[in-house]
Design a protein around this motif. Sequence first.
Motif, short mmCIF file in Angstrom:
data_model
loop_
_atom_site.label_atom_id
_atom_site.label_comp_id
_atom_site.label_asym_id
_atom_site.label_seq_id
_atom_site.Cartn_x
_atom_site.Cartn_y
_atom_site.Cartn_z
N VAL A 104 1.14 -1.37 0.37
CA VAL A 104 -0.50 -0.21 -0.07
C VAL A 104 1.38 0.94 0.01
O VAL A 104 1.36 1.61 0.91
CB VAL A 104 -0.84 -0.22 1.18
CG1 VAL A 104 -2.06 1.23 1.17
CG2 VAL A 104 -1.98 -1.63 0.94
N GLY A 105 0.36 1.67 -1.22
CA GLY A 105 1.68 3.49 -1.01
C GLY A 105 1.07 4.48 -0.74
O GLY A 105 -0.15 4.96 -1.36
N LYS A 106 1.67 4.79 0.39
CA LYS A 106 0.90 5.99 0.67
C LYS A 106 1.16 7.61 0.02
O LYS A 106 0.76 8.12 0.56
CB LYS A 106 1.04 5.66 2.43
CG LYS A 106 0.88 5.08 3.32
CD LYS A 106 1.03 5.27 4.71
CE LYS A 106 0.68 4.15 5.58
NZ LYS A 106 0.78 4.34 6.91
N SER A 217 11.91 0.57 -12.97
CA SER A 217 12.01 2.24 -12.34
C SER A 217 11.24 2.62 -11.57
O SER A 217 11.54 4.10 -11.04
CB SER A 217 13.13 3.47 -13.27
OG SER A 217 11.33 3.12 -14.25
N CYS A 218 9.69 1.88 -11.73
CA CYS A 218 8.18 2.30 -11.10
C CYS A 218 8.33 3.46 -11.35
O CYS A 218 7.61 4.38 -10.56
CB CYS A 218 8.64 1.87 -9.15
SG CYS A 218 9.21 -0.12 -9.26
N LYS A 509 9.98 4.75 -2.56
CA LYS A 509 8.94 4.95 -3.97
C LYS A 509 8.02 3.76 -3.10
O LYS A 509 7.23 2.96 -2.98
CB LYS A 509 8.84 5.27 -4.90
CG LYS A 509 7.20 4.82 -5.35
CD LYS A 509 7.29 5.69 -6.65
CE LYS A 509 5.69 5.26 -7.54
NZ LYS A 509 6.02 6.14 -8.97
N ILE A 510 9.74 2.44 -2.94
CA ILE A 510 9.41 1.40 -2.87
C ILE A 510 9.91 0.49 -1.55
O ILE A 510 8.66 -0.75 -0.59
CB ILE A 510 8.94 0.22 -4.02
CG1 ILE A 510 10.66 0.61 -4.36
CG2 ILE A 510 9.13 0.70 -4.66
CD1 ILE A 510 11.10 -0.57 -3.66
N ALA A 514 11.52 3.83 3.70
CA ALA A 514 11.86 5.26 3.34
C ALA A 514 10.56 5.57 3.17
O ALA A 514 10.26 6.89 3.28
CB ALA A 514 12.57 5.14 2.03
N ARG A 515 9.51 4.10 2.69
CA ARG A 515 8.17 4.79 3.07
C ARG A 515 7.49 5.52 4.26
O ARG A 515 8.08 4.96 5.66
CB ARG A 515 7.79 3.54 2.80
CG ARG A 515 7.12 3.23 1.13
CD ARG A 515 6.58 2.22 0.13
NE ARG A 515 6.11 2.12 1.70
CZ ARG A 515 5.84 0.19 1.37
NH1 ARG A 515 6.87 -0.07 0.84
NH2 ARG A 515 5.25 -0.39 1.95
N HIS A 516 6.66 6.78 4.16
CA HIS A 516 6.07 7.29 5.66
C HIS A 516 4.83 6.90 5.06
O HIS A 516 4.00 7.28 4.02
CB HIS A 516 6.04 8.90 5.42
CG HIS A 516 8.25 9.02 5.47
ND1 HIS A 516 8.56 8.67 6.23
CD2 HIS A 516 8.59 9.78 4.36
CE1 HIS A 516 9.66 9.56 5.53
NE2 HIS A 516 9.97 9.54 4.27
#
Length: 516
Positions: A104-106, A217-218, A509-510, A514-516
Amino acid sequence: MSPVWSLGAGLLLLLLWVRHRGLEAVLVHHRWVFVCLFLLPLSILFDVYYQLRAWAVWRLHSAPRLHAQRVRHIQAQVREWKDEGSKRYMCTGRPGWLTVSLRVGKYKKTHKNIMINLMDVLEVDSERQVVRVEPLVTMGQLTAYLNPMGWTIPVVPELDDLTVGGLIMGTGIESSSHIYGLFQHTCVAYELVLADGSLVRCSPTENSDLFYAVPWSCGTLGFLVAAEIKMIPAKKYVKIHYKPVRGLQNICEKFTEESKKKENSFVEGLVYSLEEAVIMTGVLTDEAEPSKINRIGNYYKPWFFKHVEKYLKDDRTGTEYIPARHYYHRHTRSIFWEMQDIIPFGNNPVFRYVFGWMVPPKISLLKLTQGEAIRKLYEQHHVVQDMLVPMKNLEKSIQTFHDDLNVYPLWLCPFILPNNPGMVHPKGDEAELYVDIGAYGEPKRKQFEARASMRQMEKFVRSVHGFQMLYADCYMTREEFWDMFDGSLYHRLREQMNCKDAFPEVYDKICKAARH
């Protein structure tokens, strides 16, 4: 009592039971109730909508005519972002729950969303043997479009809902990849809208650095708006041979041997325990023995991995003919073997014959309705990972998967990895045979802890110069990530094309760190 009253009484009892247990408890421990009553019917409606839309596009021939207009709209959105001061990163406006990835990308909530409504097949060029498509075209849509014309694509990754854009910006693989490589290696050109709003075409001979940097590279170098993919002549059937193999060393030797044979159109392995597997090889053919045809894609048929397991339990080899499109999507109905955790009785003959036509539920709907409790439960007690390792390390890799995860079945899929520029290539100067090891399910290893166990797996994969598919949870630090992947070309292009203010770095990004 009339059927309407019976249905009403049943629904009332169900609601009372849900109220007594609590909605969250039902969704976590009895998810099949929610899936069967709501998600399966909703999934059917989704399919009907997209089929009607595809029919309308075909009848009106609107896709080629409107493509340029839609691309100009994307360019206008990017230029608007620049005029606003480029204050936020950009990303596609497609909701995160619509992607097949379980992550789940915030970032969608904080980035500038660029709406990209590109989901049509644009052109079939029979002379060049190339099909030009938009990025949201799915594998199910593409094979249904090409097969009646006598064509298919060389690598058809499993699951109907996988999109061309996702398979290029991430990656894709299939049991034909020992011949053709990953999905990206079957593409001959990409068209992208860059951070300055310009439209660029790239290929091995035109803007070649960008062409080789785009895969993996997403979406952090530009917005993909079209791709050209090789086509090959389609045949009616896949003649598939099943061979049970016992003993880890024997499994690895047999799988490696078959993967090196170019006469095999397809090679696949299902590992059911550390010492038991079924190795499958297939060839495309237009002729079939009628008594051995197995239309495994029909809704009432057993799930494919259960069908394969019978050869292991019966300790016998076998040969059958599967219609080509059924073969390409053989794991779709059971989402490999994830469905057995979602609907435990889903492979029961009664369920298959009565409700099998509704299966599987859309992965996007499963994500949309999972809630925080289920998401955390899956994160801590469920694994969905694909690790790509050199074939020479297969035995050591399966042993490591067993020790760190103990998830079965494991999916084995061989692929040739050419020494092209980009983020993923062999350590040496020549192409090398690799294997994708897919682990999907609940780890049976005691003391399994998601972060610690996966970091141990990632460390092993780096040590053998392997790669982790980026759709899955990634726990590496930034330094570890760029130790696994070659970022030299990627970082140089981000600098040259002024991407640093437009798109986040792929790691940010992935990766979970690193994701917040």
